[in-house]
Write a protein that holds these residues in place. Structure first.
Motif, PDB file in Angstrom:
ATOM      1  N   LYS A 168       1.710  -9.852 -15.890  1.00  0.00           N
ATOM      2  CA  LYS A 168       3.007  -9.797 -15.231  1.00  0.00           C
ATOM      3  C   LYS A 168       2.823 -10.181 -13.773  1.00  0.00           C
ATOM      4  CE  LYS A 168       3.885  -5.564 -17.002  1.00  0.00           C
ATOM      5  NZ  LYS A 168       4.614  -4.385 -17.424  1.00  0.00           N
ATOM      6  N   HIS A 205       9.453 -14.101  -5.382  1.00  0.00           N
ATOM      7  CA  HIS A 205      10.590 -13.812  -4.504  1.00  0.00           C
ATOM      8  C   HIS A 205      11.177 -15.124  -4.009  1.00  0.00           C
ATOM      9  CE1 HIS A 205       9.276  -9.535  -4.062  1.00  0.00           C
ATOM     10  NE2 HIS A 205       8.111 -10.100  -4.352  1.00  0.00           N
ATOM     11  N   ARG A 257      -2.452 -14.928  -2.340  1.00  0.00           N
ATOM     12  CA  ARG A 257      -1.074 -14.490  -2.593  1.00  0.00           C
ATOM     13  C   ARG A 257      -0.739 -14.523  -4.081  1.00  0.00           C
ATOM     14  NH1 ARG A 257       3.082 -17.802   0.694  1.00  0.00           N
ATOM     15  NH2 ARG A 257       4.489 -17.120  -0.946  1.00  0.00           N
ATOM     16  N   ASP A 258      -1.227 -15.565  -4.759  1.00  0.00           N
ATOM     17  CA  ASP A 258      -0.944 -15.655  -6.202  1.00  0.00           C
ATOM     18  C   ASP A 258      -1.575 -14.492  -6.957  1.00  0.00           C
ATOM     19  OD1 ASP A 258       0.208 -18.619  -6.795  1.00  0.00           O
ATOM     20  OD2 ASP A 258      -1.134 -18.596  -5.072  1.00  0.00           O
ATOM     21  N   ALA A 274       0.332 -11.349  -6.230  1.00  0.00           N
ATOM     22  CA  ALA A 274       1.646 -11.327  -6.889  1.00  0.00           C
ATOM     23  C   ALA A 274       1.567 -10.695  -8.271  1.00  0.00           C
ATOM     24  CB  ALA A 274       2.210 -12.742  -6.990  1.00  0.00           C
ATOM     25  N   LYS A 275       0.378 -10.636  -8.848  1.00  0.00           N
ATOM     26  CA  LYS A 275       0.240 -10.039 -10.166  1.00  0.00           C
ATOM     27  C   LYS A 275       0.173  -8.518 -10.113  1.00  0.00           C
ATOM     28  CE  LYS A 275      -2.341 -14.045 -11.847  1.00  0.00           C
ATOM     29  NZ  LYS A 275      -3.506 -14.498 -12.616  1.00  0.00           N
ATOM     30  N   SER A 277       4.402  -5.793  -5.753  1.00  0.00           N
ATOM     31  CA  SER A 277       5.799  -6.225  -5.873  1.00  0.00           C
ATOM     32  C   SER A 277       6.365  -6.760  -4.568  1.00  0.00           C
ATOM     33  CB  SER A 277       6.653  -5.054  -6.360  1.00  0.00           C
ATOM     34  OG  SER A 277       6.683  -4.041  -5.381  1.00  0.00           O
ATOM     35  N   LEU A 278       5.584  -6.782  -3.504  1.00  0.00           N
ATOM     36  CA  LEU A 278       6.127  -7.200  -2.216  1.00  0.00           C
ATOM     37  C   LEU A 278       6.173  -8.717  -2.083  1.00  0.00           C
ATOM     38  CD1 LEU A 278       4.502  -4.787   0.376  1.00  0.00           C
ATOM     39  CD2 LEU A 278       6.508  -4.485  -1.058  1.00  0.00           C
ATOM     40  N   ASP A 279       7.087  -9.158  -1.248  1.00  0.00           N
ATOM     41  CA  ASP A 279       7.193 -10.567  -0.898  1.00  0.00           C
ATOM     42  C   ASP A 279       6.191 -10.834   0.226  1.00  0.00           C
ATOM     43  OD1 ASP A 279       7.889 -13.127  -0.337  1.00  0.00           O
ATOM     44  OD2 ASP A 279       9.996 -12.702   0.148  1.00  0.00           O
ATOM     45  N   HIS A 335       5.314 -13.821   1.381  1.00  0.00           N
ATOM     46  CA  HIS A 335       5.531 -15.127   2.016  1.00  0.00           C
ATOM     47  C   HIS A 335       5.322 -14.989   3.528  1.00  0.00           C
ATOM     48  CE1 HIS A 335       7.836 -18.573   3.565  1.00  0.00           C
ATOM     49  NE2 HIS A 335       7.610 -19.130   2.390  1.00  0.00           N
ATOM     50  N   THR A 342       2.781   0.640  -0.011  1.00  0.00           N
ATOM     51  CA  THR A 342       3.402   0.265  -1.281  1.00  0.00           C
ATOM     52  C   THR A 342       2.527   0.774  -2.420  1.00  0.00           C
ATOM     53  OG1 THR A 342       4.256  -1.618  -2.549  1.00  0.00           O
ATOM     54  CG2 THR A 342       2.292  -2.028  -1.237  1.00  0.00           C
ATOM     55  N   SER A 343       2.776   0.291  -3.619  1.00  0.00           N
ATOM     56  CA  SER A 343       2.024   0.778  -4.781  1.00  0.00           C
ATOM     57  C   SER A 343       1.458  -0.377  -5.581  1.00  0.00           C
ATOM     58  CB  SER A 343       2.926   1.596  -5.705  1.00  0.00           C
ATOM     59  OG  SER A 343       3.326   2.766  -5.069  1.00  0.00           O
ATOM     60  N   ASP A 392      -0.339  -0.725  -9.424  1.00  0.00           N
ATOM     61  CA  ASP A 392      -0.650   0.053 -10.626  1.00  0.00           C
ATOM     62  C   ASP A 392      -0.183   1.506 -10.473  1.00  0.00           C
ATOM     63  OD1 ASP A 392      -1.621  -1.519 -12.601  1.00  0.00           O
ATOM     64  OD2 ASP A 392      -3.720  -0.907 -12.422  1.00  0.00           O
ATOM     65  N   THR A 445      -8.967  -4.396 -12.004  1.00  0.00           N
ATOM     66  CA  THR A 445      -7.657  -5.035 -12.161  1.00  0.00           C
ATOM     67  C   THR A 445      -7.552  -6.273 -11.270  1.00  0.00           C
ATOM     68  OG1 THR A 445      -6.634  -2.935 -12.727  1.00  0.00           O
ATOM     69  CG2 THR A 445      -5.167  -4.655 -11.935  1.00  0.00           C
ATOM     70  N   ASP A 492      -9.661  -9.058 -12.708  1.00  0.00           N
ATOM     71  CA  ASP A 492      -8.981  -9.680 -13.851  1.00  0.00           C
ATOM     72  C   ASP A 492      -7.861 -10.600 -13.372  1.00  0.00           C
ATOM     73  OD1 ASP A 492     -10.612  -8.297 -15.538  1.00  0.00           O
ATOM     74  OD2 ASP A 492      -9.104  -6.835 -16.187  1.00  0.00           O
ATOM     75  N   GLU A 539      -8.769 -16.308 -12.959  1.00  0.00           N
ATOM     76  CA  GLU A 539      -8.415 -17.702 -13.269  1.00  0.00           C
ATOM     77  C   GLU A 539      -8.566 -18.617 -12.056  1.00  0.00           C
ATOM     78  OE1 GLU A 539      -4.310 -18.973 -13.769  1.00  0.00           O
ATOM     79  OE2 GLU A 539      -3.631 -16.919 -13.451  1.00  0.00           O
ATOM     80  N   TYR A 540      -8.665 -18.040 -10.867  1.00  0.00           N
ATOM     81  CA  TYR A 540      -8.800 -18.870  -9.659  1.00  0.00           C
ATOM     82  C   TYR A 540     -10.256 -19.030  -9.228  1.00  0.00           C
ATOM     83  CZ  TYR A 540      -3.960 -17.303  -9.578  1.00  0.00           C
ATOM     84  OH  TYR A 540      -2.680 -16.987  -9.931  1.00  0.00           O
ATOM     85  N   GLY A 553       6.008   6.050  -3.769  1.00  0.00           N
ATOM     86  CA  GLY A 553       5.122   4.898  -3.899  1.00  0.00           C
ATOM     87  C   GLY A 553       5.088   4.064  -2.639  1.00  0.00           C
TER      88      GLY A 553
END
Ligand code: ZN
Lengths: 995, 211, 91
Positions: free
Chosen positions: A168, A172, B128-129, B132-133, B136-138, B140, B152-153, B155, B191, B194, B198-199, C58
């Motif tokens: 997942k 944005h 950043r990519d 992003a997994k 949840s923050l932006d 940019h 923030t959080s 997992d 985590t 994982d 891929e990068y 959180g």
């Protein structure tokens, strides 16, 4: 197999890559196709018509559409662990070696035994299951369910675990554009030029949408060139992200969207370290829905015969894939757009068998075209189609004047008009509104920030799509303050607006399908109408119309229209259907993402975890924690032997246990004591610096919430501990008290759970062990460090630690805290220093045994339904102050004499094992709800007593100490005598822990 | 008697494997490292004492205490916003706890979190990519520029995230720092590995935090 | 859904915990059992605008008072709890 076998492939044209031939198999037979094909287009190119059997009647079915709305061509894709049922052949990108199989047939697609269901169809009507299988209930398991399961069901899920991974991710943007057709491209260009961050989601692997099938000229360029130019311009914009193979499946509150990216479904196996699918959560400030429209079928007898296809799909197969669904094609339409399929067929060199136009006499242009190409234009309707698994036999036409005609064709293209995609815009219960001019619902009441444009908004003309897309993209960006020049809207000079005369249903005797996937027929709708299920919600549930995996994308409106006709209402009066997420089916694996197997949830490890693992500890999951449960040594035959050894070692010498999992909270500030007085039932403001006290918290309803030891380390600093289970919740509760209930108190809270490695050291030789670790300058004697003392000490080697003289085991015990990075070293140091005393590490199981022996309550007793008094701790409740839960704890029922309170329990037969969960019944009474007097909460084998013992919550328990009662355990089929006793089994005077 | 030896371990030290992880055929597009040897003090202003706390911070560290989600470089420390009227003081191991005690005496409550958190650095063109997994923050650059911070959080676990100065290396890519609860660190590390596999990840040797 | 934390900015809902109606106020020590009973148990079932308590556990660990429309889910305002951060409150 060779490329030449593609008998229905046009010699040239299409957007496939003929330089890349691919081999695949369907139902065990090998075929060839090209890169750029879908499984459906490759099957069309190979002349395969029959692709599946229907859900209920096992009717032979062919491909109806060319998109994700496909109701018929559902196949099992791949084999073994990667087998995936119910995938739509129309969206599967062909790859070399692809293996797919049809569904709902046995033993083969051509000969399907359960197609006899068709003969039974008079009884398999709507509501059949409701009516038939209501009674007798006992036959359900034995008869009905196995029968239904064999007869129905869609494909078979893989029986092995999915070897691929899913993930997942978050994205944005300012403007999210849903759909990469002409409308979406125009919208993304405008928003991107204005300077907004744009995400463009396109379900297909390539941009273009209907342009790929219908072509056209935009700004003087052929459609494909314009798409390439638009894609180049978008790719050059730093803050525009194009996401192909990505279906927007849901619109949630406040601009959150879900989208499914099929990252590697177009490959047999995902490249190493790459996911198969990725579920995106896209947060957008504005959303432009440019999801296009879906063509709808017309309901008539035999309308599911393989070879009957939506007119737009026929064009897609011919123009985009150079694959011809028929050699001799007929068209049944109620609008001009359907005629485009005639043009496509002629251009591809197909024979046109005839056009049945339900409107009026054909126009002069149409007649000219017909005479030039030698086909008839019939003003009327298709009454029914004869045929079966081999395809169309004949097309019977009822002419407007009442006469009849027959068309001979192997393909019938059908167009009943177009439905704007209102799936996303209605997910927040925004009801679409009816537009008579296009006889379709268009979006209305979309969620805040969302707008629809182009075909999704009922604008079906290419130039209108481009203009609406451009202005929606520009407006969304401008709304957010982006002022860059958006340029002119692209334009096209395509044909004028299509005229349409609504036609939903041609009444007749033959089975006419409304919902292909769920086998709902026109007569099922009529039955529902007769039986009073006339509201759209009842209709849906009674007939299962629209309840299949396609959510009725190609059927809801026809069903609604038929119900409207039958009940003499208009379509909008009859109702509208709104949609729920997801827009297309989403695999559970994608929803789980990374969170499966060992990554199911995050894991917390104690500071001594790796040390314990080296010693071969057996770990137990306690919430997110892995805790050492016991430490087996060579030769021990089971857990009980290990645990018994650990308990005896502690009680006879010394042992230690990692208790770092306890929640630890620094409570600071001038009013810290007052604050604790309000959250605990007992008093902490009077606790001396350097002392610890056991505290109990209630919920405001008077029930016990949590317990733990709190120490005063300084005048304005307490160190509070919670149970492992409630650590996070207690922190939240205390912050609530600090910020909401008692904001006037000057107190600060910080979780320091991870800062400290904390060990309990217990047993008569605890002090001997500590002397090896603690600096000789520290006085650990009873006088220098009495029971319930707590202070910082210096360790040998110069490390500072905190020492607490508290005991959970009932032994002489200390808890010691060191900064977490020294936790591992402390465990190792204690093993070395304690070797001479036979020091024994013990796990949670031995900890639990010793607490039961001492009658200490824990999780099973702190179950949210017990009061302090129930636990024998009622006297702790201060009467001199207010505290959370005080008033409610005094309620009549919470202080009633017959409450179930904590007692000790021993089986009368000392050899018997006591089991938790057993009910406690007065001797001689018959077990039942009226005689149930409580239950056994915690049990253990007590090495000190040499028998099983336990704690229980028993009505009037304290008055009944010494009574012989019955344990009734219906789960295990056991009944035996027990003695109710004082809960402290071991050292009731408590001398050991003070010694 | 054997004198106890106090060997420090970090939550990652037993599993930490510098080198390549994930895709190996190209240059790694992601770098990750554990940063050790830091001290971290939680500073929470007492009621009505945010201004004096801020003033004390200016005097002791030469910079205002961040009043919004930012990480500010100060004298011998990084000041990281961690919530309303509270900051983290992150500094190389030394005597920062004592320094903070002196600076904020009477106006703020302090807790030592030097062992309660594990510090990670994540950089590279795919940072950043990868984030992003899990986040949840932006992130940019227009929204989360160098110096931005967040509580923030990941997992379902609280973390502190901030963006440092861009990498001095040839990619000039963003550099993110992550403070995670120590008992979650190993799980989270897996985590992250994982998510970034891929990068291609270059796991750098664990090095002390230099400020 | 997303809540704009006054300290952290807009965040997704999994960072927050919901407590419920923000209207009931904890009665004083002498208010009596009925008042406490009402505070603990009695809640309006509001279809429309409602003040709710949410915890940004959180994130910044602030308790928030969120005015939200329970029908449309529209969030009208988000305010910190009286005692969030170092706010000075006179009883
Ligand atoms: Zn916040």
């Amino acid at each position: 197999m060779s490329a030449a076998d593609q008998t229905q492939r046009l010699a040239k044209g299409g957007l496939i890559d003929r330089s890349k031939p691919l081999g695949f198999s369907f139902d065990g037979k090998s075929f060839a196709g090209y890169h750029g094909d879908t499984l459906a287009s490759a099957l069309v190119a190979n002349g395969v018509r029959l692709v599946g059997r229907s859900f209920k009647y096992h009717r032979p079915r062919g491909i109806l559409t060319a998109g994700s709305e496909e109701p018929n061509a559902l196949v099992e894709l791949r084999t073994g662990a990667r087998r995936e049922p119910n995938t739509r052949a129309t969206t599967i990108e062909l790859y070399d070696g692809l293996v797919a199989a049809s569904q709902n047939r046995w033993p083969s697609l051509d000969f399907d035994i359960l197609s006899v269901n068709q003969l039974a169809s008079p009884i398999l009507v709507a509501g059949f299951y409701y009516k038939t299988f209501m009674w007798p209930a006992k036959l359900w398991e034995a008869l009905y369910e196995p029968l239904i399961r064999r007869a129905a069901g869609l494909g078979r899920a893989a029986t092995q675990s999915d070897p691929d991974h899913y993930e997942k991710a978050w994205a944005h943007c300012d403007v999210l554009v849903v759909g990469g057709g002409p409308t979406g491209l125009a919208a993304a260009l405008a928003a991107g030029r204005a300077g907004a961050r744009v995400i463009l989601c396109e379900e297909e692997p390539t941009l273009g949408g209907r342009l790929l099938s219908d072509g056209g000229t935009i700004d003087g360029l052929p459609a494909t060139d314009w798409i390439a130019q638009a894609a180049d311009e978008l790719s050059a914009m730093l803050d525009v992200r194009i996401m192909t193979r990505t279906t927007l499946t849901g619109a949630y509150d406040h601009g959150t969207h879900a989208a499914l990216e099929r990252v590697n479904d177009h490959l047999p196996v995902p490249p190493e370290h790459q996911p198969r699918q990725r579920l995106w959560r896209i947060v957008a400030k504005r959303t432009v829905v440019a999801a296009g429209a879906l063509e709808r079928p017309i309901v008539f007898g035999g309308n599911d015969v393989p070879g009957i296809m939506l007119a737009s799909a026929v064009r897609t197969y011919i123009n985009r894939y150079a694959a011809t669904p028929a050699k001799r094609l007929a068209l049944f339409t109620n609008n001009d757009d359907g005629w485009k399929t005639v043009d496509a067929a002629i251009a591809a060199g197909l024979t046109v068998a005839g056009v049945v136009d339900a409107r009026q006499e054909a126009s002069a242009d149409q007649r000219a075209l017909a005479s030039k190409h030698g086909f008839a234009v019939l003003n009327g309707v298709v009454d029914h189609v004869d045929g079966g698994r081999k395809g169309i036999g004949s097309i019977e036409v009822a002419l407007a004047g009442g006469a009849r005609a027959t068309l001979e064709a192997d393909g019938l293209a059908v167009s009943g008009g177009w439905n704007p995609s209102v799936g996303l815009t209605s997910q927040h219960r925004g009801r679409p509104k009816w537009r008579d001019d296009i006889a379709a619902f268009v979006p209305d009441g979309a969620p805040p920030g969302m707008s629809a444009a182009g075909a999704a908004n009922g604008a079906f003309l290419l130039t209108d799509c481009l203009r609406e897309g451009h202005s929606a993209g520009a407006a969304a960006a401008a709304d957010l303050g982006f002022g860059g020049s958006v340029g002119a809207a692209p334009s096209s000079d395509d044909a004028p607006a299509s005229s349409l005369t609504p036609l939903w249903h041609v009444a007749g005797k033959k089975k006419a399908f409304v919902d292909f996937q769920n086998d709902v027929t026109a007569s099922d709708i009529a039955l529902a109408a007769r039986e009073g299920f006339q509201s759209v919600e009842h209709l849906k549930r009674y007939t299962t119309l629209g309840m299949a995996t396609d959510q009725g994308k190609s059927s809801n409106l026809q069903g609604l229209a038929i119900m409207a006709e039958l009940t003499g209402r208009s379509i909008p009066q009859t109702g509208t259907t709104i949609y729920r997420p997801p827009y297309v089916p989403v695999a559970i694996g994608a929803l789980a993402g990374h969170h499966r197997d060992e990554n199911f949830h995050s894991v917390r490890l104690t500071p001594s975890h790796h040390w314990a693992a080296e010693r071969g500890a057996v770990f137990v999951d306690t919430g997110l924690w892995k805790r050492a449960q016991w430490y087996p040594i060579k030769g021990e035959k089971d857990w009980l032997e290990s645990v018994t050894r650990e308990v005896k070692a502690v009680r006879g010498g010394v042992g230690f246990c990692d208790v770092s999992t306890l929640g630890k909270i620094d409570v600071h500030g001038p009013n810290a004591g007052t604050f604790l007085d309000r959250v605990y039932i007992n008093t902490f403001s009077t606790l001396a610096v350097g002392k610890a006290r056991y505290g109990l918290m209630l919920r405001e309803d008077g029930m016990v919430y949590d317990d733990g030891t709190t120490s005063r380390l300084a005048e304005d600093h307490y160190f509070l501990t919670t149970t492992t289970a409630k650590a996070g919740l207690v922190m939240q509760h205390l912050e609530f008290c600090r910020q909401v209930l008692f904001p006037e108190l000057d107190v600060q809270l910080t979780s320091v759970s991870d800062q400290w490695a904390q060990f309990s050291i217990a047993g008569p030789r605890t002090r001997d062990l500590l002397c090896e670790i603690v600096d000789p300058g520290e006085d650990l004697s009873n006088e220098g460090f009495p029971f319930m003392a707590a202070r910082e000490v210096l360790l040998r080697g110069g490390l500072k630690a905190r020492l607490f003289r508290i005991s959970f085991s009932g032994e002489m015990a200390f808890e010691i805290s060191v900064p977490a990075r020294f936790g591992d070293a402390l465990a190792r140091n204690m093993m070395i220093a304690g070797e001479q005393f036979g020091v024994t590490p013990y796990g949670t199981e031995a900890l639990g045994v010793m607490r039961v022996e001492k009658g200490h309550v824990a999780g099973p007793e702190l179950n949210g339904m017990t009061t302090a008094a129930d636990l024998g701790l009622g006297k702790m409740m201060s009467t001199k102050k207010d505290f959370i839960g005080r008033v409610m704890a005094g309620r009549e029922a919470l202080v009633a004499a017959d409450r179930q309170v904590v007692v000790g329990i021993k089986p009368v037969d000392k050899a018997r094992r006591l089991r938790s969960g057993a009910h406690v019944i007065r001797k001689g009474e018959i077990p039942g709800p009226d005689t149930d007097g409580g239950y056994v909460t915690s049990v253990c084998f007590s090495p000190m007593l040499g028998q099983w013992i336990g704690l229980g919550l028993v009505s009037r328990g304290r008055e009944r100490i010494g009574e012989i009662a019955s344990a009734h355990d219906p789960l295990r089929g056991e009944d035996y005598e027990i003695e109710l006793c004082h809960p402290v089994f071991y050292d009731p005077e408590g001398g050991r822990q003070r010694g | 008697m054997v004198e106890p030896s106090w060997t420090a371990t970090t939550p990652l030290s037993r599993i930490y494997a510098p080198g390549r992880h994930g895709v190996k055929n190209d240059a790694a597009r992601l770098s990750m490292a554990e940063l050790t040897g830091f001290e971290l003090v939680q500073v929470m202003a007492r009621r009505g004492m945010w201004s004096p706390t801020d003033q004390a911070c200016r005097e002791a560290y030469g910079q205002a205490a961040p009043a919004k989600p930012q990480a500010t470089r100060a004298e011998g420390a990084l000041l990281i916003w961690s919530g309303p009227d509270q900051i983290f003081v992150l500094s190389p191991r030394g005597s920062s706890l004592e320094r903070a005690r002196l600076a904020f005496a009477g106006m703020a409550s302090l807790s030592d979190q030097s062992d309660g958190r594990t510090l990670l650095r994540i950089s590279g063109i795919k940072a950043r990519d990868m984030l992003a997994k899990v986040c949840s923050l932006d992130l940019h650059p227009a929204v989360f520029p160098a110096g931005a911070a967040a509580a923030t959080s990941i997992d379902h676990t609280s973390v502190n995230l901030w963006r440092g100065e861009d990498s001095a290396g040839d990619d000039g890519a963003a550099v993110f720092y992550l403070l995670v609860f120590s008992t979650f660190a190993e799980s989270l590390w897996h985590t992250l590995l994982d998510s970034g596999a891929e990068y291609g990840i270059a796991i750098d040797a664990a090095t002390p935090w230099q400020g | 859904m997303r809540i704009a934390c006054p300290f952290c900015g807009p965040r997704e809902n999994s960072e927050f915990s919901y407590l419920g109606d923000a209207k009931p106020k904890r009665p004083g020590p002498d208010a009596g059992e009925d008042a406490v009973y009402e505070y603990v148990y009695l809640r309006d079932n509001v279809a429309g605008e409602m003040a709710e308590l949410w915890y940004h556990g959180g994130g910044c660990r602030a308790w928030l008072q969120v005015r939200r429309n329970t029908v449309t889910h529209e969030i009208l305002s988000v305010e910190p709890a009286a005692g969030a951060g170092a706010a000075s409150v006179t009883p």
